[in-house]
Design a protein around this motif. Structure first.
Motif, PDB file in Angstrom:
ATOM      1  N   ALA A  11       0.812  -1.216   0.000  1.00 39.61           N
ATOM      2  CA  ALA A  11       0.000   0.000   0.000  1.00 39.61           C
ATOM      3  C   ALA A  11       0.845   1.265   0.000  1.00 39.61           C
ATOM      4  O   ALA A  11       0.334   2.362  -0.232  1.00 39.61           O
ATOM      5  N   GLY A  12       2.147   1.125   0.249  1.00 50.51           N
ATOM      6  CA  GLY A  12       3.014   2.294   0.261  1.00 50.51           C
ATOM      7  C   GLY A  12       3.406   2.712  -1.143  1.00 50.51           C
ATOM      8  O   GLY A  12       3.104   2.030  -2.129  1.00 50.51           O
ATOM      9  N   PRO A  13       4.089   3.848  -1.284  1.00 47.34           N
ATOM     10  CA  PRO A  13       4.556   4.299  -2.591  1.00 47.34           C
ATOM     11  C   PRO A  13       5.416   3.231  -3.265  1.00 47.34           C
ATOM     12  O   PRO A  13       6.233   2.582  -2.606  1.00 47.34           O
ATOM     13  N   VAL A  14       5.233   3.055  -4.559  1.00 43.25           N
ATOM     14  CA  VAL A  14       5.939   1.986  -5.257  1.00 43.25           C
ATOM     15  C   VAL A  14       7.451   2.181  -5.194  1.00 43.25           C
ATOM     16  O   VAL A  14       8.214   1.203  -5.196  1.00 43.25           O
ATOM     17  N   GLN A  15       7.922   3.433  -5.104  1.00 35.29           N
ATOM     18  CA  GLN A  15       9.358   3.678  -4.982  1.00 35.29           C
ATOM     19  C   GLN A  15       9.899   3.082  -3.686  1.00 35.29           C
ATOM     20  O   GLN A  15      10.981   2.484  -3.675  1.00 35.29           O
ATOM     21  N   LYS A  16       9.136   3.220  -2.590  1.00 27.89           N
ATOM     22  CA  LYS A  16       9.576   2.648  -1.321  1.00 27.89           C
ATOM     23  C   LYS A  16       9.573   1.125  -1.366  1.00 27.89           C
ATOM     24  O   LYS A  16      10.445   0.471  -0.782  1.00 27.89           O
ATOM     25  N   VAL A  17       8.587   0.552  -2.035  1.00 32.40           N
ATOM     26  CA  VAL A  17       8.547  -0.901  -2.200  1.00 32.40           C
ATOM     27  C   VAL A  17       9.790  -1.369  -2.947  1.00 32.40           C
ATOM     28  O   VAL A  17      10.468  -2.333  -2.549  1.00 32.40           O
ATOM     29  N   TYR A  18      10.092  -0.683  -4.023  1.00 33.39           N
ATOM     30  CA  TYR A  18      11.250  -1.025  -4.847  1.00 33.39           C
ATOM     31  C   TYR A  18      12.555  -0.883  -4.061  1.00 33.39           C
ATOM     32  O   TYR A  18      13.435  -1.758  -4.120  1.00 33.39           O
ATOM     33  N   ASP A  19      12.694   0.211  -3.310  1.00 37.64           N
ATOM     34  CA  ASP A  19      13.901   0.428  -2.520  1.00 37.64           C
ATOM     35  C   ASP A  19      14.061  -0.648  -1.450  1.00 37.64           C
ATOM     36  O   ASP A  19      15.183  -1.086  -1.159  1.00 37.64           O
ATOM     37  N   LEU A  20      12.951  -1.079  -0.853  1.00 38.70           N
ATOM     38  CA  LEU A  20      13.025  -2.139   0.152  1.00 38.70           C
ATOM     39  C   LEU A  20      13.490  -3.446  -0.470  1.00 38.70           C
ATOM     40  O   LEU A  20      14.327  -4.156   0.110  1.00 38.70           O
ATOM     41  N   ILE A  21      12.979  -3.759  -1.655  1.00 35.74           N
ATOM     42  CA  ILE A  21      13.363  -5.013  -2.312  1.00 35.74           C
ATOM     43  C   ILE A  21      14.849  -5.009  -2.652  1.00 35.74           C
ATOM     44  O   ILE A  21      15.580  -5.952  -2.338  1.00 35.74           O
ATOM     45  N   ARG A  22      15.321  -3.938  -3.284  1.00 38.46           N
ATOM     46  CA  ARG A  22      16.733  -3.936  -3.680  1.00 38.46           C
ATOM     47  C   ARG A  22      17.664  -3.729  -2.482  1.00 38.46           C
ATOM     48  O   ARG A  22      18.809  -4.192  -2.492  1.00 38.46           O
ATOM     49  N   GLY A  23      17.148  -3.074  -1.425  1.00 41.32           N
ATOM     50  CA  GLY A  23      17.938  -2.908  -0.212  1.00 41.32           C
ATOM     51  C   GLY A  23      17.970  -4.154   0.657  1.00 41.32           C
ATOM     52  O   GLY A  23      18.642  -4.168   1.688  1.00 41.32           O
ATOM     53  N   SER A  24      17.262  -5.202   0.235  1.00 40.95           N
ATOM     54  CA  SER A  24      17.265  -6.478   0.955  1.00 40.95           C
ATOM     55  C   SER A  24      17.809  -7.606   0.086  1.00 40.95           C
ATOM     56  O   SER A  24      17.684  -8.780   0.440  1.00 40.95           O
ATOM     57  N   ASN A  25      18.378  -7.240  -1.049  1.00 41.98           N
ATOM     58  CA  ASN A  25      18.868  -8.217  -2.027  1.00 41.98           C
ATOM     59  C   ASN A  25      20.393  -8.216  -2.053  1.00 41.98           C
ATOM     60  O   ASN A  25      20.998  -7.194  -2.374  1.00 41.98           O
ATOM     61  N   PRO A  26      21.081  -9.295  -1.657  1.00 41.52           N
ATOM     62  CA  PRO A  26      20.565 -10.652  -1.509  1.00 41.52           C
ATOM     63  C   PRO A  26      20.130 -11.053  -0.100  1.00 41.52           C
ATOM     64  O   PRO A  26      19.562 -12.115   0.082  1.00 41.52           O
ATOM     65  N   GLN A  27      20.438 -10.239   0.905  1.00 44.87           N
ATOM     66  CA  GLN A  27      20.046 -10.579   2.275  1.00 44.87           C
ATOM     67  C   GLN A  27      19.371  -9.389   2.925  1.00 44.87           C
ATOM     68  O   GLN A  27      19.815  -8.262   2.741  1.00 44.87           O
ATOM     69  N   PRO A  28      18.302  -9.599   3.702  1.00 43.01           N
ATOM     70  CA  PRO A  28      17.656 -10.874   4.047  1.00 43.01           C
ATOM     71  C   PRO A  28      16.600 -11.338   3.056  1.00 43.01           C
ATOM     72  O   PRO A  28      15.973 -12.357   3.247  1.00 43.01           O
ATOM     73  N   GLY A  29      16.387 -10.571   1.976  1.00 46.52           N
ATOM     74  CA  GLY A  29      15.313 -10.856   1.023  1.00 46.52           C
ATOM     75  C   GLY A  29      14.026 -10.189   1.476  1.00 46.52           C
ATOM     76  O   GLY A  29      13.620 -10.310   2.628  1.00 46.52           O
ATOM     77  N   ALA A  30      13.382  -9.438   0.569  1.00 44.76           N
ATOM     78  CA  ALA A  30      12.116  -8.787   0.910  1.00 44.76           C
ATOM     79  C   ALA A  30      10.994  -9.819   0.905  1.00 44.76           C
ATOM     80  O   ALA A  30      10.924 -10.670   0.014  1.00 44.76           O
ATOM     81  N   THR A  31      10.124  -9.740   1.904  1.00 40.85           N
ATOM     82  CA  THR A  31       9.129 -10.788   2.120  1.00 40.85           C
ATOM     83  C   THR A  31       7.713 -10.300   1.856  1.00 40.85           C
ATOM     84  O   THR A  31       7.333  -9.197   2.237  1.00 40.85           O
ATOM     85  N   THR A  32       6.937 -11.140   1.183  1.00 41.62           N
ATOM     86  CA  THR A  32       5.510 -10.932   0.993  1.00 41.62           C
ATOM     87  C   THR A  32       4.830 -12.284   1.165  1.00 41.62           C
ATOM     88  O   THR A  32       5.474 -13.259   1.558  1.00 41.62           O
ATOM     89  N   SER A  33       3.529 -12.337   0.888  1.00 40.52           N
ATOM     90  CA  SER A  33       2.788 -13.594   1.062  1.00 40.52           C
ATOM     91  C   SER A  33       1.906 -13.835  -0.149  1.00 40.52           C
ATOM     92  O   SER A  33       1.265 -12.909  -0.664  1.00 40.52           O
ATOM     93  N   LEU A  34       1.879 -15.091  -0.604  1.00 42.93           N
ATOM     94  CA  LEU A  34       1.031 -15.501  -1.712  1.00 42.93           C
ATOM     95  C   LEU A  34       0.406 -16.845  -1.375  1.00 42.93           C
ATOM     96  O   LEU A  34       1.111 -17.783  -0.997  1.00 42.93           O
ATOM     97  N   HIS A  35      -0.907 -16.925  -1.515  1.00 42.83           N
ATOM     98  CA  HIS A  35      -1.644 -18.173  -1.225  1.00 42.83           C
ATOM     99  C   HIS A  35      -1.346 -18.677   0.184  1.00 42.83           C
ATOM    100  O   HIS A  35      -1.284 -19.885   0.428  1.00 42.83           O
TER     101      HIS A  35
END
Length: 267
Positions: free
Chosen positions: A172-196
């Motif tokens: 729900a946050g700004p897509v830029q923040k989502v993107y920064d979190l993903i790349r700022g967690s790559n390769p560790q600890p990995g950005a986490t979400t949930s599916l199914h």
């Protein structure tokens, strides 16, 4: 894995010591018997006692991958990217009893590119920059010209270790923040979400900024390039993921294996 520094030392007949805890009294005894001229700390995973820091004749210097006093702590590369910084660098400083608090010897800047991850920023920029800085540092010390510049405490920031709980995606946050979190967690600890109902870690991705009508977290497209997931003011194209309990895999292959369809949501 074989440590190239250890192998290089052994090939040259240089004694190698690899204690588990630098705080053990026996370690201090061995260290003082070596009568070291200079201590160099470049990747520190243990608390080194001040007695050892002060033991070498010329003192001890330490590499840190940020422009101190900003981003003190062991996850300084992660947090610089997560916070959206566009510039970082390395600091060589004289460590004391605090966490990255000693006086600065020298600093070198590096740009954080829009596509940088923790891995690319470290290996492509901060690692080679640090090698050159340490060579320069030793040269300055050998000439007696190494400064000790107090850190400006008014500019100091400290972040805790970046762990899985710190890298949960808020779609729900700004897509830029989502993107920064993903790349700022790559390769560790990995950005986490949930599916199914299962945990899914996201690694490589691309940011697309544009107006889209989809709800945050909604899968808007699946192609051989990856999985496009909506955020606010754009979407991220996910290229590499790690399902719970499984190895990393391409996002397109993962989508096919679980029958992911456009319109489903990550939460």
């Amino acid at each position: 894995r074989t440590d190239p520094l250890v192998e290089s030392a052994r090939q040259r007949g240089i004694p190698v010591f690899q204690p588990l805890r630098m705080r053990d009294p026996e370690v201090y005894r061995q260290f003082t018997e070596l009568a070291p001229d200079l201590g160099v700390m470049a990747f520190v995973t243990d608390i080194v006692p001040v007695s050892i820091l002060d033991c070498p004749r010329l003192g001890t210097v330490q590499y840190h991958p940020s422009l101190l006093p900003r981003h003190r702590g062991r996850s300084s590369i992660n947090w610089a990217i997560i916070n959206g910084d566009t510039k970082t660098g390395i600091t060589i400083f004289w460590p004391d009893g605090g966490i990255d608090t000693g006086p600065i010897l020298l600093q070198k800047e590096a740009d954080i590119s829009p596509g940088d991850t923790v891995g690319s920023l470290y290996y492509d920029k901060l690692f080679p920059l640090g090698i050159e800085a340490l060579k320069e540092t030793i040269d300055l010390i050998s000439r007696g010209e190494a400064p000790r510049i107090p850190q400006d405490e008014s500019r100091a920031t400290y972040e805790p270790p970046c762990e899985e709980k710190d890298a949960v995606i808020d779609w729900a946050g700004p897509v830029q923040k989502v993107y920064d979190l993903i790349r700022g967690s790559n390769p560790q600890p990995g950005a986490t979400t949930s599916l199914h109902g299962s945990k899914l870690k996201i690694f490589d991705c691309e940011l697309i900024v544009q107006d889209i009508p989809s709800a945050p977290g909604e899968v808007i497209d699946i192609s051989d390039k990856g999985i496009a997931v909506a955020g606010q003011e754009g979407y991220v194209l996910i290229k590499r993921v790690q399902p719970q309990g499984q190895p990393k895999t391409g996002a397109a292959e993962f989508a096919q294996s679980v029958g992911l369809k456009a319109g489903e949501r990550l939460i």
